[in-house]
Structure formats: structure tokens, C-alpha cells
Design an enzyme around this catalytic site. Structure first.
Site, PDB file in Angstrom:
ATOM      1  N   TYR A 246       0.835  -1.210   0.000  1.00  0.00           N
ATOM      2  CA  TYR A 246       0.000   0.000   0.000  1.00  0.00           C
ATOM      3  C   TYR A 246       0.872   1.263   0.000  1.00  0.00           C
ATOM      4  O   TYR A 246       1.927   1.303   0.626  1.00  0.00           O
ATOM      5  CB  TYR A 246      -0.895   0.069   1.240  1.00  0.00           C
ATOM      6  CG  TYR A 246      -1.992  -0.978   1.334  1.00  0.00           C
ATOM      7  CD1 TYR A 246      -2.408  -1.723   0.246  1.00  0.00           C
ATOM      8  CD2 TYR A 246      -2.633  -1.195   2.545  1.00  0.00           C
ATOM      9  CE1 TYR A 246      -3.424  -2.673   0.359  1.00  0.00           C
ATOM     10  CE2 TYR A 246      -3.652  -2.143   2.667  1.00  0.00           C
ATOM     11  CZ  TYR A 246      -4.029  -2.878   1.570  1.00  0.00           C
ATOM     12  OH  TYR A 246      -5.024  -3.810   1.694  1.00  0.00           O
TER      13      TYR A 246
HETATM   14  P1  NAP Z   1     -13.877   1.275   2.062  1.00  0.00           P
HETATM   15  O1  NAP Z   1     -13.649   1.123   3.516  1.00  0.00           O
HETATM   16  O2  NAP Z   1     -15.041   0.613   1.442  1.00  0.00           O
HETATM   17  O3  NAP Z   1     -13.950   2.833   1.683  1.00  0.00           O
HETATM   18  C1  NAP Z   1     -13.156   3.763   2.339  1.00  0.00           C
HETATM   19  C2  NAP Z   1     -13.281   5.116   1.678  1.00  0.00           C
HETATM   20  O4  NAP Z   1     -14.608   5.643   1.792  1.00  0.00           O
HETATM   21  C3  NAP Z   1     -12.383   6.118   2.381  1.00  0.00           C
HETATM   22  O5  NAP Z   1     -11.073   6.035   1.908  1.00  0.00           O
HETATM   23  C4  NAP Z   1     -13.061   7.432   2.064  1.00  0.00           C
HETATM   24  O6  NAP Z   1     -12.716   7.770   0.721  1.00  0.00           O
HETATM   25  C5  NAP Z   1     -14.532   7.036   2.114  1.00  0.00           C
HETATM   26  N1  NAP Z   1     -15.093   7.183   3.474  1.00  0.00           N
HETATM   27  C6  NAP Z   1     -14.760   6.499   4.596  1.00  0.00           C
HETATM   28  N2  NAP Z   1     -15.502   6.886   5.648  1.00  0.00           N
HETATM   29  C7  NAP Z   1     -16.329   7.840   5.181  1.00  0.00           C
HETATM   30  C8  NAP Z   1     -17.348   8.641   5.795  1.00  0.00           C
HETATM   31  N3  NAP Z   1     -17.663   8.502   7.084  1.00  0.00           N
HETATM   32  N4  NAP Z   1     -18.021   9.532   5.011  1.00  0.00           N
HETATM   33  C9  NAP Z   1     -17.726   9.683   3.706  1.00  0.00           C
HETATM   34  N5  NAP Z   1     -16.773   8.960   3.071  1.00  0.00           N
HETATM   35  C10 NAP Z   1     -16.081   8.038   3.806  1.00  0.00           C
HETATM   36  O7  NAP Z   1     -12.604   0.809   1.231  1.00  0.00           O
HETATM   37  P2  NAP Z   1     -11.058   0.653   1.614  1.00  0.00           P
HETATM   38  O8  NAP Z   1     -10.609   1.698   2.554  1.00  0.00           O
HETATM   39  O9  NAP Z   1     -10.328   0.552   0.330  1.00  0.00           O
HETATM   40  O10 NAP Z   1     -11.008  -0.745   2.325  1.00  0.00           O
HETATM   41  C11 NAP Z   1     -10.821  -0.868   3.718  1.00  0.00           C
HETATM   42  C12 NAP Z   1      -9.501  -1.493   4.031  1.00  0.00           C
HETATM   43  O11 NAP Z   1      -9.506  -2.848   3.586  1.00  0.00           O
HETATM   44  C13 NAP Z   1      -8.288  -0.879   3.331  1.00  0.00           C
HETATM   45  O12 NAP Z   1      -7.839   0.288   3.908  1.00  0.00           O
HETATM   46  C14 NAP Z   1      -7.309  -2.024   3.398  1.00  0.00           C
HETATM   47  O13 NAP Z   1      -6.706  -2.032   4.659  1.00  0.00           O
HETATM   48  C15 NAP Z   1      -8.206  -3.220   3.208  1.00  0.00           C
HETATM   49  N6  NAP Z   1      -8.212  -3.755   1.819  1.00  0.00           N
HETATM   50  C16 NAP Z   1      -7.760  -5.020   1.631  1.00  0.00           C
HETATM   51  C17 NAP Z   1      -7.767  -5.605   0.392  1.00  0.00           C
HETATM   52  C18 NAP Z   1      -7.243  -7.011   0.257  1.00  0.00           C
HETATM   53  O14 NAP Z   1      -7.060  -7.503  -0.886  1.00  0.00           O
HETATM   54  N7  NAP Z   1      -6.995  -7.696   1.354  1.00  0.00           N
HETATM   55  C19 NAP Z   1      -8.249  -4.897  -0.723  1.00  0.00           C
HETATM   56  C20 NAP Z   1      -8.723  -3.607  -0.520  1.00  0.00           C
HETATM   57  C21 NAP Z   1      -8.716  -3.049   0.755  1.00  0.00           C
HETATM   58  P3  NAP Z   1     -12.757   9.242   0.103  1.00  0.00           P
HETATM   59  O15 NAP Z   1     -12.683  10.228   1.236  1.00  0.00           O
HETATM   60  O16 NAP Z   1     -11.569   9.264  -0.792  1.00  0.00           O
HETATM   61  O17 NAP Z   1     -14.043   9.314  -0.670  1.00  0.00           O
END
Ligand code: NAP
Length: 314
Positions: A53
Site C-alpha cells: 500500500y
Molecule cells: P472502504 O472502507 O469501502 O472505503 C473507504 C473510503 O470511503 C475512504 O477512503 C473514504 O474515501 C470514504 N469514506 C470512509 N468513511 C467515510 C465517511 N464517514 N463519510 C464519507 N466517506 C467516507 O474501502 P477501503 O478503505 O479501500 O477498504 C478498507 C480497508 O480494507 C483498506 O484500507 C485495506 O486495509 C483493506 N483492503 C484489503 C484488500 C485485500 O485484498 N486484502 C483490498 C482492498 C482493501 P474518500 O474520502 O476518498 O471518498
């Protein structure tokens, strides 16, 4: 903050965690410090990152700096396996690579142990027995406390459990997979295996990259600095009419109960017995505040059933 135990282990984690894939990518060090500081202040104890990351190492480096001396108060989870360099040697799940990867992660994170070390993707070119044996050595050496899987199918998780059981190796206590109210495919397979073989699910993309936060509306432009707007064409597979059909029903369900769709996205996941922690990413401290509050909703059986019905589509 409510705590849950991960799988068949004694490891306790906050029911709302922090996904750290924005660090080194969308967030610089100052922004990372602010997000991590807010998470610590609000009682988040699970921080999930990966070696690749933030441009191959950026997230681990920034997270390590942001945590500083408070690292000892939290559960630090990272992953190995995705490419960290050219040539084919800097990736995968071989013993040779894992032993190098763990040292590099420890250095970047500024710590001498990792609480949860996860294999990012299954490696079809390495026997799982070799991977498990190397991970077990890391646990015995004290460099790693627990091990977890990511992106495994049900049979792959069961195979790993069986070999670990037979050989006396450390077993996976977590299964990190794509899971949210717009994508529940893992319930048909991986969730069953995780339940039966002592692993908790750590849902990634729990907010469907922001689609479940209420900030995207059908036929309207989202906020300029938001992920799904910045993704452009790539976001089209998420901002679909079929997804908006569900999102709008979830918004109505939430509004009728004095909640928001964000509360539903967190509350529904956090209320599932098979989910260990909801590791949503955040780019601003205000998002962390809203997310922690959303995780407080413990849904009743009726509410879970209703949300289950609205979001069911497989
Ligand atoms: P997510 O949790 O579905 O979306 C997070 C995004 O939504 C944030 O970066 C922010 O983006 C927005 N957000 C978050 N809280 C918010 C709120 N209260 N109000 C408005 N917007 C909000 O996706 P993710 O962060 O990509 O996934 C979570 C974690 O899973 C990652 O950080 C990583 O650690 C892990 N992950 C693992 C894999 C794997 O293959 N194992 C793959 C992907 C992710 P903006 O502010 O930019 O809009």
C-alpha cells in the site's frame, strides 16, 4: 468501543478498525497523523495495512511514524505477497520471500513484532504447507503474533487449516475478503468455512469505497475529492443503477429509524457474529468520527433480517 475476539484466538480487536491503504497514496504524513490520531483517541485498536500500500511501503512507513510510541497499545496487522519489486522474487508466499518480506515490513513499521501477519492473496505457485511452515517459524521467533488469510476461497481456508492441524502450525485466525452490503458473495462459501474452522472475517471495502456512505446520489456528481469521482471510469462498476436501487432502499430504512446509510453499512457488518472488525479506510478525521459512531449500532434480529432482505441478490 465494543471489542470482539478474532477467530479461535485470544486476540481482541475493536469492532471498528482502520484500513490504512490511503496512507502514502491519498494521504500524506500530516493527513495520516490526523486520521491515525483520531482513531487512537476514539478507541480503535485494529490498524490494517499491507507492504504494497502507498506505493510499495509508503503506508507502512507513514503508519509506523503516526503510531510512534502508541504502537504498543494497538493491534498492528499487515500483509505480504503482492509485488514489491520487479523480477519475480519480490512477491508471493515462498519461505524465501516471506523471511525477507517480514524484515522489510518490521523496518518500515518501526516495530519488532507484527500482531497479525496476513497472506495478501493465495499463491498458486507455492505449496501452502511451505507458506504455513514459514509463518509458523515467524510466530515461534516472536516476530509475528498471529497469522491470517486474505482473498482465500472456502476450500483454500479449509486446506490451510487441515495442514496446520496435521503439522501443529499456527492457524489462520482471520479471513480478509471483499464484503459489504452491495457484495455478499462470500456468504455462500468463505464465511461458512471461516465459521467452521475458527477464523473471523475482516471485511474489506466495507463501505464499497464510499458508495455506502450516502455521498453519492443517482444521476448527480459526487464530491470532487472523493474516491469514486477521482477513480473516473473505474468507478462505473460501482456507481451502477442496480447498486443505487439497494442504496436508496437502505437510505429509506435508515431514515425511518433516525439513522444514516453509513450507520447501516457499519451496524450490519459489526452485528454479524462472523465479522471480527470493520476495517474501513478514512481520508479525514471527521470520517473516523462518523465511522466509530456508526459501529455502535447493534442491530436487532428484525433489523438484520430486513437489511438482509434489501441487500440480498445472489
Ligand atoms: P472502504 O472502507 O469501502 O472505503 C473507504 C473510503 O470511503 C475512504 O477512503 C473514504 O474515501 C470514504 N469514506 C470512509 N468513511 C467515510 C465517511 N464517514 N463519510 C464519507 N466517506 C467516507 O474501502 P477501503 O478503505 O479501500 O477498504 C478498507 C480497508 O480494507 C483498506 O484500507 C485495506 O486495509 C483493506 N483492503 C484489503 C484488500 C485485500 O485484498 N486484502 C483490498 C482492498 C482493501 P474518500 O474520502 O476518498 O471518498
Amino acid at each position: 468501543m465494543r471489542m470482539k475476539t478474532l477467530g479461535k484466538s485470544g486476540l481482541k480487536v475493536s469492532v471498528v478498525g482502520l484500513g490504512c491503504n490511503n496512507f502514502g497514496m491519498k494521504c500524506d504524513q500530516t493527513e495520516t497523523d490526523a486520521v491515525v490520531g483520531k482513531a487512537l483517541d476514539l478507541g480503535i485498536t485494529l490498524f490494517d495495512t499491507a507492504d504494497m500500500y502507498g506505493g510499495q511501503g509508503g503506508s507502512e512507513t507513514m503508519l509506523g511514524k503516526a503510531l510512534g510510541a502508541r504502537r504498543k497499545d494497538i493491534v498492528l496487522a499487515t500483509k505480504f505477497g503482492l509485488p514489491m519489486g520487479p523480477g519475480g522474487y519480490m512477491q508471493g508466499a515462498s519461505r524465501r520471500y516471506i523471511m525477507n518480506a517480514v524484515e522489510a515490513s518490521l523496518k518500515r513499521l518501526g516495530t519488532d513484532y507484527i500482531d497479525l501477519y496476513q497472506i495478501h492473496f493465495p499463491d498458486a505457485e507455492t505449496p501452502i504447507e511451505e507458506t504455513l511452515s514459514a509463518l509458523d517459524d515467524l510466530v515461534r521467533a516472536g516476530k509475528v503474533r498471529y497469522v491470517g488469510s486474505s482473498n482465500f476461497t472456502g476450500w483454500q481456508l479449509v486446506e490451510a487449516w487441515y495442514i496446520a492441524e496435521k503439522k501443529g502450525y499456527a492457524k489462520f485466525i482471520s479471513a480478509q475478503n471483499h464484503y459489504n452490503l452491495l457484495d455478499r458473495k462470500i456468504e455462500a462459501d468463505l464465511v461458512q468455512a471461516a465459521n467452521a474452522y475458527g477464523a473471523s472475517v475482516l471485511p474489506y471495502f466495507p463501505l464499497a469505497s464510499g458508495m455506502l456512505t450516502g455521498k453519492y446520489k443517482r444521476n448527480a456528481a459526487g464530491p470532487n475529492d472523493s474516491r469514486l469521482v477521482m477513480w473516473g471510469e473505474r468507478a462505473k462498476s460501482i456507481l451502477t443503477d442496480a447498486n443505487f436501487d439497494i442504496v436508496e432502499k437502505l437510505e429509506a430504512f435508515a431514515a425511518a429509524r433516525g439513522h444514516t446509510i453509513l450507520d447501516v453499512a457499519f451496524g450490519w457488518l459489526a452485528s454479524q457474529p462472523h465479522v471480527g472488525s470493520v476495517i474501513a479506510g478514512a481520508t479525514k478525521p471527521e470520517q473516523v468520527e462518523l465511522n466509530v459512531k456508526a459501529g455502535e449500532w447493534e442491530m436487532s434480529a428484525e433489523e438484520l433480517a430486513e437489511v438482509g432482505k434489501i441487500s440480498f441478490r445472489f
